[in-house]
Design a protein around this motif. Structure first.
Motif, PDB file in Angstrom:
ATOM      1  N   SER A   2       0.801  -1.200  -0.004  1.00  0.00           N
ATOM      2  CA  SER A   2       0.097   0.009  -0.002  1.00  0.00           C
ATOM      3  C   SER A   2       0.780   1.274   0.039  1.00  0.00           C
ATOM      4  CB  SER A   2      -1.185  -0.020   1.348  1.00  0.00           C
ATOM      5  OG  SER A   2      -0.162   0.108   2.429  1.00  0.00           O
ATOM      6  N   LEU A   3       0.201   2.455  -0.420  1.00  0.00           N
ATOM      7  CA  LEU A   3       0.890   3.669  -0.274  1.00  0.00           C
ATOM      8  C   LEU A   3       1.229   4.096   0.965  1.00  0.00           C
ATOM      9  CD1 LEU A   3       1.874   6.246  -1.748  1.00  0.00           C
ATOM     10  CD2 LEU A   3      -0.377   7.091  -1.447  1.00  0.00           C
ATOM     11  N   ARG A   4       0.621   3.656   2.092  1.00  0.00           N
ATOM     12  CA  ARG A   4       1.127   4.056   3.464  1.00  0.00           C
ATOM     13  C   ARG A   4       2.254   3.321   3.930  1.00  0.00           C
ATOM     14  NH1 ARG A   4      -1.408   2.539   8.964  1.00  0.00           N
ATOM     15  NH2 ARG A   4      -0.792   4.441  10.115  1.00  0.00           N
ATOM     16  N   ALA A   5       2.282   1.982   3.652  1.00  0.00           N
ATOM     17  CA  ALA A   5       3.280   1.334   4.001  1.00  0.00           C
ATOM     18  C   ALA A   5       4.632   1.610   3.052  1.00  0.00           C
ATOM     19  CB  ALA A   5       3.063  -0.333   3.366  1.00  0.00           C
ATOM     20  N   VAL A   7       5.464   4.766   2.209  1.00  0.00           N
ATOM     21  CA  VAL A   7       5.824   5.995   2.848  1.00  0.00           C
ATOM     22  C   VAL A   7       6.386   5.700   3.997  1.00  0.00           C
ATOM     23  CG1 VAL A   7       4.801   8.149   3.671  1.00  0.00           C
ATOM     24  CG2 VAL A   7       4.053   7.572   1.779  1.00  0.00           C
ATOM     25  N   LEU A   8       5.849   4.816   4.872  1.00  0.00           N
ATOM     26  CA  LEU A   8       6.604   4.375   6.158  1.00  0.00           C
ATOM     27  C   LEU A   8       7.778   4.018   6.020  1.00  0.00           C
ATOM     28  CD1 LEU A   8       6.103   4.441   9.247  1.00  0.00           C
ATOM     29  CD2 LEU A   8       5.045   1.981   8.817  1.00  0.00           C
ATOM     30  N   ARG A   9       7.906   2.857   4.990  1.00  0.00           N
ATOM     31  CA  ARG A   9       9.251   2.484   4.782  1.00  0.00           C
ATOM     32  C   ARG A   9      10.160   3.327   4.391  1.00  0.00           C
ATOM     33  NH1 ARG A   9       9.842  -2.703   0.998  1.00  0.00           N
ATOM     34  NH2 ARG A   9       9.822  -3.731   3.035  1.00  0.00           N
ATOM     35  N   SER A  11      10.430   6.499   5.181  1.00  0.00           N
ATOM     36  CA  SER A  11      10.756   7.352   6.085  1.00  0.00           C
ATOM     37  C   SER A  11      11.510   6.775   7.180  1.00  0.00           C
ATOM     38  CB  SER A  11       9.456   7.985   6.962  1.00  0.00           C
ATOM     39  OG  SER A  11       8.892   6.843   7.544  1.00  0.00           O
TER      40      SER A  11
END
Length: 79
Positions: A2-5, A7-9, A11
């Motif tokens: 997912s996009l959220r995963a 972005v988290l990775r 960062s």
């Protein structure tokens, strides 16, 4: 993924890389000294006591007792 995963990775990877770069810069700067002669002492013990005291109370960051009998005090400042 997912996009959220993603972005988290990204960062987390960025934070780890920034900490490594920051640590490397601090270590590199810590070793660049300008050494200046400070004085001569009667024995190596007196030189060491004076050096430690001057590092504690002045802008010097390190000291060395040099010479044949380690009685010549040199102080280091970050260059």
């Amino acid at each position: 993924m997912s996009l959220r995963a993603m972005v988290l990775r990204a960062s987390v990877i960025g934070a780890v890389a920034a900490s490594i770069v920051g640590a490397t810069a601090a270590q590199a700067q810590a070793g660049i000294y300008t050494w200046k002669y400070s004085g001569s002492y009667n024995n190596a013990s007196a030189c060491a006591v004076a050096g430690a005291d001057l590092v504690r109370t002045t802008e010097a960051v390190a000291y060395q007792c040099r010479g044949d009998f380690s009685t010549e005090l040199y102080l280091a400042e970050i260059w």
